[in-house]
Design a protein around this motif. Structure first.
Motif, short mmCIF file in Angstrom:
data_model
loop_
_atom_site.label_atom_id
_atom_site.label_comp_id
_atom_site.label_asym_id
_atom_site.label_seq_id
_atom_site.Cartn_x
_atom_site.Cartn_y
_atom_site.Cartn_z
N HIS A 96 0.84 -1.19 0.00
CA HIS A 96 0.00 0.00 0.00
C HIS A 96 0.88 1.25 0.00
CE1 HIS A 96 -3.88 -2.03 1.75
NE2 HIS A 96 -3.52 -2.49 0.57
N GLY A 97 0.52 2.21 -0.83
CA GLY A 97 1.24 3.47 -0.86
C GLY A 97 0.82 4.36 0.30
N VAL A 98 1.29 5.59 0.30
CA VAL A 98 1.04 6.49 1.41
C VAL A 98 -0.44 6.73 1.62
CG1 VAL A 98 1.40 8.83 2.29
CG2 VAL A 98 3.28 7.62 1.17
N GLY A 99 -1.17 7.05 0.54
CA GLY A 99 -2.59 7.33 0.67
C GLY A 99 -3.38 6.13 1.13
N LYS A 100 -3.10 4.97 0.54
CA LYS A 100 -3.83 3.75 0.90
C LYS A 100 -3.50 3.34 2.33
CE LYS A 100 -6.24 0.03 -0.47
NZ LYS A 100 -7.59 0.07 -1.05
N ALA A 101 -2.23 3.42 2.69
CA ALA A 101 -1.80 2.95 4.01
C ALA A 101 -2.40 3.79 5.12
CB ALA A 101 -0.28 2.96 4.10
N THR A 102 -2.49 5.11 4.91
CA THR A 102 -2.99 5.96 5.97
C THR A 102 -4.49 5.80 6.18
OG1 THR A 102 -3.18 7.76 4.36
CG2 THR A 102 -1.17 7.67 5.70
N SER A 103 -5.20 5.35 5.14
CA SER A 103 -6.64 5.20 5.27
C SER A 103 -7.06 3.79 5.66
CB SER A 103 -7.33 5.57 3.94
OG SER A 103 -6.94 4.67 2.91
N ALA A 104 -6.14 2.85 5.58
CA ALA A 104 -6.49 1.46 5.88
C ALA A 104 -6.64 1.26 7.39
CB ALA A 104 -5.42 0.51 5.33
N LYS A 105 -7.67 0.55 7.76
CA LYS A 105 -7.86 0.24 9.17
C LYS A 105 -6.98 -0.94 9.57
CE LYS A 105 -12.61 1.89 9.71
NZ LYS A 105 -14.00 1.51 10.09
N THR A 106 -6.52 -0.92 10.81
CA THR A 106 -5.71 -2.03 11.31
C THR A 106 -6.61 -3.19 11.69
OG1 THR A 106 -5.80 -1.13 13.54
CG2 THR A 106 -3.92 -0.49 12.16
N PRO A 107 -6.10 -4.41 11.63
CA PRO A 107 -6.92 -5.55 12.02
C PRO A 107 -7.16 -5.57 13.53
CG PRO A 107 -4.66 -6.24 11.61
CD PRO A 107 -4.75 -4.81 11.19
N LEU A 108 -8.09 -6.39 13.95
CA LEU A 108 -8.37 -6.59 15.37
C LEU A 108 -7.07 -6.85 16.12
CD1 LEU A 108 -10.36 -7.21 17.74
CD2 LEU A 108 -10.35 -9.59 16.91
N GLY A 109 -6.90 -6.15 17.24
CA GLY A 109 -5.64 -6.26 17.97
C GLY A 109 -5.47 -7.56 18.72
N GLU A 110 -6.48 -7.94 19.54
CA GLU A 110 -6.37 -9.14 20.37
C GLU A 110 -7.69 -9.88 20.39
OE1 GLU A 110 -4.56 -10.31 24.72
OE2 GLU A 110 -6.10 -8.74 24.68
N ALA A 111 -7.63 -11.20 20.24
CA ALA A 111 -8.80 -12.06 20.38
C ALA A 111 -8.66 -12.84 21.68
CB ALA A 111 -8.90 -13.01 19.20
N VAL A 112 -9.58 -12.61 22.60
CA VAL A 112 -9.57 -13.29 23.90
C VAL A 112 -10.68 -14.33 23.88
CG1 VAL A 112 -9.73 -13.02 26.39
CG2 VAL A 112 -8.78 -11.16 25.00
N VAL A 113 -10.30 -15.59 23.93
CA VAL A 113 -11.26 -16.69 23.79
C VAL A 113 -11.55 -17.27 25.16
CG1 VAL A 113 -11.72 -18.90 22.68
CG2 VAL A 113 -10.38 -17.15 21.48
N THR A 114 -12.83 -17.38 25.48
CA THR A 114 -13.24 -17.85 26.80
C THR A 114 -13.38 -19.38 26.83
OG1 THR A 114 -15.58 -17.61 26.25
CG2 THR A 114 -14.47 -15.71 27.22
N GLY A 115 -13.53 -19.90 28.06
CA GLY A 115 -13.84 -21.31 28.24
C GLY A 115 -12.64 -22.22 28.38
#
Length: 507
Positions: free
Chosen positions: A144-163
């Motif tokens: 991704h270039g500068v424009g694309k990279a700055t507008s892209a959302k980051t993925p989910l940071g942490e998945a906490v799985v119960t049980g």
């Protein structure tokens, strides 16, 4: 620009009380009503509230459905996301959990953390939820270039799985992360454009990735390949300015009781050679190395998991181009082991490089050989875009690989090797030709590969080494919309199958 990676963690805390940005639940259809999947861990009043809101909103609990609810009473998270998880159908429960978690994770870009309570009732189910979430959240933003990279959302940071009980959480997290990281690495390789990923750079990436692990890496350059008689790899690669490579990975832990050999197809770009492809057919041909990517990633995961099984893998790497020295229809090449092959169609190059790899693997007399390749469009015609074709010279191995693939989420289906196909590979100018009759193209290609699988012991009456061929031409690359935990682009197909197979030999 490298994207952040979703981390996974397990806990036995109540999902209602955990502080997170989002609480993820799963819903299914029960007659005409939509209800939460059992085992969610919510209080009765909270669960009843969620189900009433779902009914009011007209939720159907479909496979790709995500419903967002704010301000759910009794829940610490400010947002509740309910993913559809249809009951029944051909997919086993573990796979339905993976897909539901993946659908939810795809909807949670930009979120810091999510608690997942999808009704998982065992460590295996919890691992499936974590795997689906981490793989569903995958993104590839390296180019991704500068424009694309700055507008892209980051993925989910942490998945906490119960049980998951506290005493099991750490080990389960490490094992799950090893497999998830392997799939993500394979996806990264497949998604890398061919001007940056070619035989030498792919070999370098694997070498660097293996540094500091229990995996030893050896790389043969073009000169060594000629010396070693690997005419298939040399012939395919000689039309490119970027010479071919063969990468051998060796994992040999103490106490290993079995030896598994793997062979991966690594055509880093396939123009078709002199039998050139139509332009539209080349657009996705950076993915023609997905078999090598899956093989390398699987070996690294097997080593990280510390499985007590010896694994030797051969990555057959070449770029199929149309340069001055490109091989021609009618050429005859001498393969590893001395057999000669007449070239018929230069766009059927994958089986040529794989044949050298299978011959090399056979020399080690392993307990089994499994090869992985984006080999034939015919397999896509037969099984579609999401299913791996499994062919083998051994009934038990074919059944095992197919079963394991389906259990871990690499949907697989067995295909035959009819005896009448072999005569179509006969030619009067060499030992055999590399294409045969037009029909049953996936089985024709596998029949050619079978010719290079060796025997256990000396003599023509010795039994063949058990061998399975995985044609991942369909599921290796998704050029349509994302679904479940499969993103658009590289999917990492076959990585989990190979890890599961190694587990079966280790046990």
């Amino acid at each position: 620009m490298a994207a952040p990676r979703t981390t996974v963690r397990f806990t036995d805390d109540s999902p209602e009380e955990l502080a997170a940005d989002v609480l993820v639940l799963a819903a299914t259809k029960d007659g005409d009503a939509v209800r939460l999947v059992d085992g969610h861990g919510l209080s009765g009043d909270t669960a009843e509230h969620v189900e009433q809101v779902l009914a009011t909103m007209g939720g159907e609990a479909g496979a790709e459905e995500v419903v967002r609810l704010a301000g759910v009473p009794g829940v610490a998270a400010p947002l509740v996301v309910v993913a559809g998880m249809p009951s029944g159908g051909p997919a086993p429960r573990l796979e339905r959990l993976r897909r539901a978690a993946g659908v939810a994770a795809r909807a949670l870009t930009g979120r810091g953390s999510a608690v997942l309570a999808l009704g998982q009732a065992s460590p295996e189910e919890a691992a499936a939820v974590a795997e689906g979430a981490a793989l569903g959240a995958y993104t590839f933003t390296e180019d991704h270039g500068v424009g694309k990279a700055t507008s892209a959302k980051t993925p989910l940071g942490e998945a906490v799985v119960t049980g998951v009980a506290a005493g099991e959480a750490q080990a389960l997290g490490a094992a799950t992360t090893a497999v998830v990281d392997a799939v993500r690495y394979a996806r990264d390789l497949v998604n890398t454009p061919p001007n940056r990923l070619y035989p030498e750079s792919l070999a370098t990436s694997v070498t660097e990735r293996a540094s500091g692990t229990a995996v030893e890496v050896e790389v043969w350059d073009p000169e060594r390949l000629v010396q070693e008689g690997c005419g298939g790899i040399v012939g395919v690669g000689q039309g490119s300015a970027r010479g071919p490579r063969l990468v051998t990975l060796r994992y040999a832990p103490e106490g290993a009781g079995a030896h598994l050999a793997l062979v991966g197809k690594g055509i880093t770009f396939d123009s078709g050679g002199l039998c050139i492809k139509p332009g539209a057919s080349m657009i996705t041909m950076k993915m023609d190395m997905a078999g090598a990517a899956a093989t390398a990633a699987a070996v690294l995961a097997i080593a990280e998991l510390g499985l007590p099984v010896r694994v030797t893998a051969y990555l057959c790497l070449a770029e199929n181009m149309t340069g001055d020295l490109a091989q021609r229809p009618g050429d005859v090449v001498t393969m590893r082991g001395g057999r000669t092959v007449e070239i018929i169609n230069t766009d059927a190059e994958g089986r040529l490089i794989m044949a050298d790899g299978l011959a090399l693997a056979s020399e080690q007399q392993p307990d089994a050989i499994v090869d992985v390749a984006t080999l034939t469009g015919a397999c896509i015609i037969a099984l579609g875009d999401r299913t791996t074709g499994v062919m083998s010279n051994d009934d038990e191995l074919r059944e095992t690989v197919t079963r394991l693939g389906n259990e871990v989420g690499d949907t697989s289906w067995p295909l035959p090797l009819p005896e009448e196909i072999r005569p179509s590979l006969d030619t009067h100018v060499a030992d055999l030709k590399h294409t045969g009759e037009r029909s049953a193209g996936a089985s024709v290609a596998a029949t050619f590969l079978r010719e290079f699988v060796g025997r256990k012991g000396e003599g023509d009456d010795a039994p063949s080494i058990p061998w399975a061929h995985l044609d991942i031409a369909g599921p290796a690359y998704n050029d349509k919309a994302a679904w479940g935990y499969s993103p658009k682009g590289g999917t990492g197909a076959a990585v989990r199958t190979l890890v599961a197979l190694a587990r079966s030999y280790a046990s």
